[in-house]
Motif scaffolding. Structure first.
Motif, PDB file in Angstrom:
ATOM      1  N   GLN A 209       0.831  -1.288  -0.047  1.00  0.00           N
ATOM      2  CA  GLN A 209      -0.053  -0.040  -0.046  1.00  0.00           C
ATOM      3  C   GLN A 209       0.830   1.219   0.074  1.00  0.00           C
ATOM      4  O   GLN A 209       2.153   1.207   0.134  1.00  0.00           O
ATOM      5  CB  GLN A 209      -0.822  -0.057   1.258  1.00  0.00           C
ATOM      6  N   ASN A 210       0.138   2.423  -0.257  1.00  0.00           N
ATOM      7  CA  ASN A 210       0.894   3.570  -0.348  1.00  0.00           C
ATOM      8  C   ASN A 210       1.213   4.297   0.984  1.00  0.00           C
ATOM      9  O   ASN A 210       1.937   5.387   1.369  1.00  0.00           O
ATOM     10  CB  ASN A 210       0.226   4.718  -1.205  1.00  0.00           C
ATOM     11  N   GLY A 211       0.710   3.708   2.083  1.00  0.00           N
ATOM     12  CA  GLY A 211       1.042   4.195   3.504  1.00  0.00           C
ATOM     13  C   GLY A 211       0.009   5.317   4.117  1.00  0.00           C
ATOM     14  O   GLY A 211       0.249   5.771   5.076  1.00  0.00           O
ATOM     15  N   LEU A 212      -0.879   5.560   3.019  1.00  0.00           N
ATOM     16  CA  LEU A 212      -2.009   6.363   3.399  1.00  0.00           C
ATOM     17  C   LEU A 212      -3.113   5.792   4.161  1.00  0.00           C
ATOM     18  O   LEU A 212      -3.313   4.525   3.867  1.00  0.00           O
ATOM     19  CB  LEU A 212      -2.475   7.344   2.395  1.00  0.00           C
ATOM     20  N   ALA A 213      -3.976   6.482   5.054  1.00  0.00           N
ATOM     21  CA  ALA A 213      -5.142   5.910   5.558  1.00  0.00           C
ATOM     22  C   ALA A 213      -6.308   5.407   4.636  1.00  0.00           C
ATOM     23  O   ALA A 213      -6.476   6.090   3.700  1.00  0.00           O
ATOM     24  CB  ALA A 213      -5.583   6.992   6.725  1.00  0.00           C
ATOM     25  N   SER A 214      -6.799   4.246   4.760  1.00  0.00           N
ATOM     26  CA  SER A 214      -7.572   3.522   4.171  1.00  0.00           C
ATOM     27  C   SER A 214      -8.844   3.374   4.599  1.00  0.00           C
ATOM     28  O   SER A 214      -9.074   3.690   5.991  1.00  0.00           O
ATOM     29  CB  SER A 214      -7.160   2.466   3.367  1.00  0.00           C
ATOM     30  N   LYS A 215     -10.118   2.915   3.971  1.00  0.00           N
ATOM     31  CA  LYS A 215     -11.056   2.510   4.584  1.00  0.00           C
ATOM     32  C   LYS A 215     -10.936   1.170   5.765  1.00  0.00           C
ATOM     33  O   LYS A 215     -11.388   1.372   6.980  1.00  0.00           O
ATOM     34  CB  LYS A 215     -12.050   1.812   3.478  1.00  0.00           C
ATOM     35  N   GLY A 216      -9.888   0.340   5.469  1.00  0.00           N
ATOM     36  CA  GLY A 216      -9.355  -0.576   6.355  1.00  0.00           C
ATOM     37  C   GLY A 216      -9.149   0.045   7.531  1.00  0.00           C
ATOM     38  O   GLY A 216      -9.352  -0.522   8.643  1.00  0.00           O
ATOM     39  N   ALA A 217      -8.129   1.067   7.562  1.00  0.00           N
ATOM     40  CA  ALA A 217      -7.581   1.666   8.820  1.00  0.00           C
ATOM     41  C   ALA A 217      -8.710   2.389   9.666  1.00  0.00           C
ATOM     42  O   ALA A 217      -8.589   2.314  10.628  1.00  0.00           O
ATOM     43  CB  ALA A 217      -6.635   2.725   8.225  1.00  0.00           C
ATOM     44  N   ALA A 218      -9.630   2.832   8.849  1.00  0.00           N
ATOM     45  CA  ALA A 218     -10.751   3.670   9.537  1.00  0.00           C
ATOM     46  C   ALA A 218     -11.695   2.582  10.326  1.00  0.00           C
ATOM     47  O   ALA A 218     -11.894   3.022  11.458  1.00  0.00           O
ATOM     48  CB  ALA A 218     -11.404   4.488   8.753  1.00  0.00           C
ATOM     49  N   THR A 219     -11.673   1.499   9.444  1.00  0.00           N
ATOM     50  CA  THR A 219     -12.706   0.511  10.027  1.00  0.00           C
ATOM     51  C   THR A 219     -11.728  -0.131  11.553  1.00  0.00           C
ATOM     52  O   THR A 219     -12.665  -0.210  12.339  1.00  0.00           O
ATOM     53  CB  THR A 219     -12.839  -0.643   8.946  1.00  0.00           C
ATOM     54  N   MET A 220     -10.739  -0.237  11.414  1.00  0.00           N
ATOM     55  CA  MET A 220     -10.052  -1.081  12.551  1.00  0.00           C
ATOM     56  C   MET A 220      -9.962   0.103  13.680  1.00  0.00           C
ATOM     57  O   MET A 220     -10.245  -0.343  14.731  1.00  0.00           O
ATOM     58  CB  MET A 220      -8.536  -1.068  11.999  1.00  0.00           C
TER      59      MET A 220
END
Length: 518
Positions: A209-220
């Motif tokens: 990944q590019n290291g930026l926040a994703s839907k997965g990061a926000a979900t976690m």
């Protein structure tokens, strides 16, 4: 006399922590021909530059978070350095020993790092409202900024309880000096921001990944918030969603932390570092975690002096003993620096040894260190290691916990064994009921996520902190003759850290957490 603050983007990027921390008035810091906030926020590229400034605050947080999240727990401790009793040493030791006070500089640095990130995120969010950008770009930038704001506030509310809730750009002095907001309201804002981030961000589509926040990061993030609030059905729904986003466990545990696997399929979110000579983006965690020495070359491959910052976050014998026999995660997580101390309490390395079955030879001692952060590099204090915030293994173990707390023992076991069986060398777990499995999950989280800044939060979240740390402290006092007699007085009020006194001196509206005095 208080005056209106004139802010430009460069002041925000480099000095936004001062906006939070300083009162009264400001001089106009920028020349008239410098770009201001009124002229800077025009293009998508400019917004993304400002967003990166908010991400950069994560590095400041990671520079202190292991003191407050790992050294506060039974996972790690510090190396005795009685020859220097300066504040820089004592304040870090006080955190581990439950002797911290409102004047502790490392607790203050954590507080400032979070508010620096919040201030920068607020600027981005506010200026997006009137921006004429492509709508998909606006949603993405806003979602990332709200994820970061939620993440920083989640750190603050768990560490300090009630904290000032600042949601807009600071444009005048009075905006920066707010009273504390009840923790329940702070949590409401965290949930609102994280929910918006989930809606606006996309799941990862390619790996690495590019290291930026994703839907997965926000979900976690939101799932962990719900777990902290014991809202298990809500957490379960989110964690099940994560299992559909393409994340996977890597087959080899040690490879998860390799610099060649940054932002891998197991990574949900990690703080980005990049080695380099002058760019200021490099990490140096291994130098902090090794014993203090005038020459670290035997371990790091680079000859340098780590006397000023080394000797912290050392794995405890209690932590080493927590690994079951044959668990491959032990050797991947912890190494042994073998050598001797001199009269100045500095360590001379003679060998780098495995922790598995280690026995020090006559005339030598072995000091455990965190091996997860040891990878090849060519310049001292200039490493390429990212810091893991959320891993897929963490998500699976939280899902197991959420299911178990709802009485679904058998399905919970399937998720804990997904983490445990393929790459540890251990047999699958079995349990006869929720109480037994609760203990097994806590143990599995401890060894799987060791030294990744989860242990203290897990102990507080599950209500085990006072019991576990009181027992651990009594044991440690028998092992270490340098601990103060009043160390490890683990009581309710120390589940929170003190509000930094420097902030209270500037802002009379800030009250102190109960139990703390200067």
């Amino acid at each position: 006399m208080k005056t209106t603050i004139k802010i430009n983007i460069w002041v925000l990027i480099f000095l936004s922590s001062l906006i939070i921390s300083c009162k009264k008035s400001f001089i106009e810091l920028a020349p008239q021909d410098s770009p201001s906030s009124a002229t800077f926020f025009k293009t998508e590229e400019q917004f993304r530059q400002a967003l990166i400034a908010a991400y950069n605050a994560l590095r400041g947080l990671m520079n202190v978070d292991f003191y407050t999240a790992e050294m506060r727990s039974d996972n790690t401790h510090y190396e005795n350095y009685a020859v220097n009793r300066g504040d820089g040493y004592v304040h870090r030791e006080n955190i581990a020993d439950f002797l911290d006070h409102p004047t502790n500089s490392y607790i203050a640095n954590l507080y400032y790092a979070c508010y620096t990130g919040i201030a920068r995120a607020n600027v981005v969010i506010d200026h997006l409202e009137g921006a004429t950008l492509d709508e998909s770009a606006k949603r993405d930038i806003d979602g990332q900024a709200k994820f970061l704001r939620a993440f920083f506030y989640f750190k603050l509310v768990r560490y300090f309880g009630d904290v000032p809730l600042s949601l807009h750009e600071v444009t005048k002095a009075d905006d920066a000096f707010l009273p504390r907001t009840p923790a329940a309201e702070v949590y409401q804002q965290i949930i609102s921001d994280a929910t918006a981030a989930i809606d606006q961000l996309e799941p990862p589509t390619t790996f690495p990944q590019n290291g930026l926040a994703s839907k997965g990061a926000a979900t976690m993030l939101l799932a962990e918030v719900y777990m902290t609030q014991h809202q298990y059905p809500e957490a379960e729904t989110l964690l099940r969603n994560l299992t559909t986003m393409g994340y996977e466990l890597l087959p080899d545990y040690a490879s998860v932390f390799s610099t060649s696997n940054k932002n891998s399929k197991e990574s949900i979110f990690e703080v980005q570092y990049q080695q380099g000579v002058t760019d200021g983006q490099q990490s140096n965690f291994i130098y902090r975690f090794l014993p203090r020495s005038t020459n670290t070359a035997i371990i790091t491959g680079v000859q340098t002096n780590n006397v000023g910052d080394g000797g912290y976050n050392n794995p405890t014998q209690d932590m080493i003993a927590a690994y079951e026999p044959g668990d491959k995660r032990l050797d991947a997580s912890i190494g042994i620096a073998e050598g001797v101390y001199d009269a100045s309490m500095l360590f001379t390395f003679s060998a780098n040894k495995s922790v598995v079955g280690y026995q020090a030879p006559t005339g030598k001692i072995g000091i455990p260190y965190i091996k997860k952060m040891l990878h090849p590099h060519s310049s001292a204090n200039n490493t390429d290691d990212n810091w893991p915030i959320y891993r897929y293994a963490d998500a699976l173990l939280l899902l197991a916990e959420a299911l178990n707390e709802q009485g679904n023992v058998q399905e919970a076991l399937t998720y804990i064994n997904q983490v445990r069986v393929p790459r540890t060398g251990l047999d699958a777990l079995t349990a006869t009921g929720p109480d037994a499995l609760r203990e097994l999950i806590a143990h599995e989280r401890r060894v799987e996520l060791a030294f990744e800044n989860h242990r203290w939060h897990d102990l507080v979240r599950t209500g085990k902190a006072i019991e576990v740390m009181t027992t651990f402290g009594a044991k440690l006092k028998q092992q270490l003759n340098y601990l103060p007699t009043d160390a490890f007085h683990v009581v309710d009020y120390r589940m929170l850290y003190p509000i930094p006194q420097a902030e209270r001196d500037l802002n009379p509206a800030l009250t102190q957490n109960p139990g703390y005095t200067n």
